[in-house]
Design an enzyme around this catalytic site. Structure first.
Site, PDB file in Angstrom:
ATOM      1  N   SER A   1     -49.984 -45.396  25.731  1.00  0.00           N
ATOM      2  CA  SER A   1     -49.620 -45.646  24.285  1.00  0.00           C
ATOM      3  C   SER A   1     -48.418 -45.814  23.821  1.00  0.00           C
ATOM      4  CB  SER A   1     -50.326 -44.520  23.580  1.00  0.00           C
ATOM      5  OG  SER A   1     -51.679 -44.418  23.586  1.00  0.00           O
TER       6      SER A   1
ATOM      7  N   LYS B   1     -45.709 -40.605  13.864  1.00  0.00           N
ATOM      8  CA  LYS B   1     -47.088 -41.164  14.340  1.00  0.00           C
ATOM      9  C   LYS B   1     -48.127 -40.416  13.854  1.00  0.00           C
ATOM     10  CE  LYS B   1     -49.516 -42.519  18.393  1.00  0.00           C
ATOM     11  NZ  LYS B   1     -49.617 -42.671  19.932  1.00  0.00           N
TER      12      LYS B   1
ATOM     13  N   SER C   1     -51.471 -46.534  21.170  1.00  0.00           N
ATOM     14  CA  SER C   1     -51.826 -46.416  20.016  1.00  0.00           C
ATOM     15  C   SER C   1     -50.531 -46.107  19.235  1.00  0.00           C
ATOM     16  CB  SER C   1     -52.506 -45.056  19.968  1.00  0.00           C
ATOM     17  OG  SER C   1     -51.743 -43.996  20.713  1.00  0.00           O
TER      18      SER C   1
END
Length: 468
Positions: free
Chosen positions: A175, A75, A151
Site C-alpha cells: 500500500s 491517510k 491504499s
C-alpha cells in the site's frame, strides 16, 4: 517553485526564517486548489481560514521540532484529532471526529507538522485502487483516466502534484510501494515494528501491516522516518533503527518475475531492468537470481494470515447484518475467509512464513539487497475495480495482480519503492529494493544514490491535464 521543493529544504527555510508558515500554507492551498479538483487526493480538508490560523500560530512560536510549520494531511485510516476517520467506508463516515491523535500522528504534531486534512484511501484500505463510496476515486496525475494504486493513493498523488511535501502511508500488501511506483514518488515500508501503530485490540499476533513515510525523494523519507520511528511503551515489538554504515558497493539480487511465477505486463520487467542499470552505473553489482521458494506457498501463507488479520479488524464493526451487507465485496470475502480459518491453518501459514524468513536470510548471505518490480501491471483504468487478467493469465482474487509485493510483507522486511521509469504511454512504474530487517536507512541511502543518478528521478506531472 516552493510546491516542488524538498521537505528538507522547506523545513530548513522555515527554521532559518527565509520562509514563513503562513506563506507556505498559502502556497499549499493554492496548489491544492489547482490540483485537487482533478485528482481528489486530499479529503476532509480544513477551511482555508482555519489552516491559515494554524500557520500564524506556528510563526509565533519557536520551532517545536523538525517538521515545524510544514503542512501535512493524514491517510484516512489513521486517527487525527478533530478529523473523522472515515476509512473510505460508509459505516465509519458519520462517526464523531477522533478525540485524540494516534501514536504516529501525535509524533507528527510534536514535530511541528500542521495537519490540514486527510488523504484518500480505498474502503478499509483494501485493494490497491484508491476509490470508495464516501469520497470517490483518486486519479493518477500522469493520466487522469488511471488509478494511482493504493491504499496510500491519495498520499502518493498529493506528493506527485506538489500539494504536500511529505505524506504518511501504511503498507500491508504494497500500500506504500505500489502507489509510489505508479506516481513517480518514493515510499518506504519500514522493518515491521519500527513505526508503532495504535495499540488497539491485539498487540502481539498480527505482524503484516506497518505505517511508513512517503516523499518525492529519499532524503525526505529519512526526515519523516526519523519522526515516525522509535519504540513506544504501549507496543511490545518496538525497535530502534540503526543508521546506515559506510557507503560501499552493494550486491543486488534481481528476482524479476520469480522464475515465471508472477505474471507481468509487457514492459514492466524491462523498465525495472533499466533502473537496475542505473544502480550498476554508480558501482553496485546486479545479479539475476532465483529465490528457491515456491510462490504458491507464499501466497497460501499470505492470504490466510491476511484474511485472519482483516477479519479481526472488521468483525467488531459489522455485528449487524445490515452493516455486513454494506461491505464491499473484497471486504466481505476477507471477512468470510478470516472467520472460517482454524487455529491450525493459522499455525501452518506461520510455519511457511517462518520457512521463508529462513530462506530469505540465506539469500542475504549471497546479496545485500533483493529487487522486484513494485507491481505486475501498469496503472489501470480508474473505472475498473481490479485487473482480471495479466499477460493472458487470469487473476483469481482482487489482489492477485500485486502478488509481487508479498515476499517482503510476509516477513516484515524493509522495502523501498523507487521510480523505475515510464512506459511508452508515459505511465510510471516502480522498483522495490528489499533489505534484511533493520536495514531501512541503508536502503534510503541506496535510493538516494539512485535518485541522484537516474535521469528521470524527480520528474513529476506539471499540470492537471486529462493526459500529461
Amino acid at each position: 517553485m516552493t510546491q516542488h521543493a524538498t521537505a528538507t529544504a522547506l523545513t530548513q527555510d522555515l527554521r532559518d526564517g527565509r520562509l514563513s508558515a503562513v506563506d507556505l500554507m498559502a502556497q499549499t492551498y493554492a496548489q491544492i486548489e489547482a490540483w485537487n479538483p482533478a485528482t481528489n487526493a486530499i479529503v476532509s480538508l480544513l477551511p482555508h481560514d482555519q489552516a491559515m490560523a494554524q500557520a500564524q500560530v506556528a510563526d509565533g512560536q519557536a520551532a517545536t521540532g523538525p517538521l515545524h510549520g510544514l503542512p501535512m494531511a493524514i491517510k484516512d485510516l489513521a486517527h487525527a484529532k478533530g478529523f473523522v476517520t472515515s476509512m473510505g467506508a460508509p459505516l465509519c463516515a458519520n462517526q464523531d471526529p477522533a478525540p485524540v491523535d494516534e501514536i504516529m500522528v501525535a509524533r507528527l504534531h510534536k514535530a511541528g507538522a500542521l495537519i490540514i486534512g486527510k488523504t484518500n484511501t480505498p474502503e478499509f484500505g483494501l485493494g490497491s485502487h484508491t476509490t470508495n463510496p464516501v469520497f470517490g476515486p483518486t486519479r493518477n496525475p500522469w493520466d487522469l483516466t488511471r488509478t494511482p494504486g493504493g491504499s496510500s493513493g491519495g498520499a502518493a498523488v498529493a506528493l506527485a502534484t506538489g500539494m504536500l511535501a511529505l505524506a504518511d502511508g501504511s503498507d500491508m500488501m504494497g500500500s506504500l510501494r505500489n502507489p509510489a511506483g505508479w506516481t513517480g514518488t518514493y515510499g518506504l515500508r519500514p522493518s515491521w515494528g519500527a513505526v508503532p501503530s495504535e495499540p488497539a485490540q491485539d498487540s502481539f499476533l498480527h505482524q503484516l501491516s506497518t505505517l511508513g513515510p512517503m516523499a518525492r525523494n529519499p532524503q525526505d523519507l529519512a526526515l519523516l522516518l526519523s519522526v515516525q520511528a522509535g519504540p513506544d511503551p504501549r507496543q511490545p515489538h518496538g525497535m530502534t533503527l540503526p543508521p546506515p554504515g559506510p557507503a560501499r558497493p552493494l550486491r543486488i539480487g534481481w528476482l524479476g518475475d520469480w522464475q515465471g511465477a508472477y505474471a507481468m505486463e509487457p514492459g514492466v520487467l524491462s523498465t525495472c531492468e533499466a533502473a537496475l542499470q542505473v544502480l550498476e552505473g554508480v558501482g553496485h553489482m546486479v545479479t539475476p537470481m532465483g529465490a528457491d521458494f515456491a510462490a504458491d506457498a507464499l501466497w497460501s501463507s499470505w492470504t490466510t494470515l491476511r484474511s485472519w488479520q482483516v477479519a479481526a479488524g472488521l468483525a467488531p464493526l459489522v455485528k449487524r447484518k445490515a452493516d455486513r451487507d454494506a461491505l464491499k465485496p473484497a471486504a466481505e470475502w476477507e471477512l468470510q475467509r478470516g472467520l472460517s480459518t482454524s487455529a491450525m491453518e493459522i499455525h501452518d501459514a506461520s510455519v511457511i512464513r517462518s520457512q521463508w524468513f529462513a530462506q530469505a536470510r540465506a539469500l542475504f548471505d549471497k546479496v545485500d539487497v533483493l529487487a522486484l518490480p513494485s507491481a505486475q501491471c501498469w496503472p489501470f483504468d480508474h473505472a475498473l475495480d481490479w485487473p482480471k487478467e495479466i499477460a493472458g493469465r487470469k487473476m483469481d482474487t482482487y489482489h492477485r495482480w500485486m502478488e509481487v509485493v508479498v515476499p517482503a510483507s510476509l516477513i516484515g522486511l524493509p522495502a523501498i519503492a523507487v521510480p523505475a521509469g515510464l512506459s511508452a504511454q508515459g505511465l510510471p512504474m516502480g522498483l522495490q529494493l528489499i533489505g534484511p530487517r533493520l536495514s531501512d536507512y541503508a536502503l534510503i541511502a541506496l535510493a538516494q544514490g539512485f535518485h541522484e543518478a537516474a535521469p528521470w528521478a524527480g520528474t513529476l506531472p506539471q499540470q492537471p491535464n486529462e493526459r500529461l
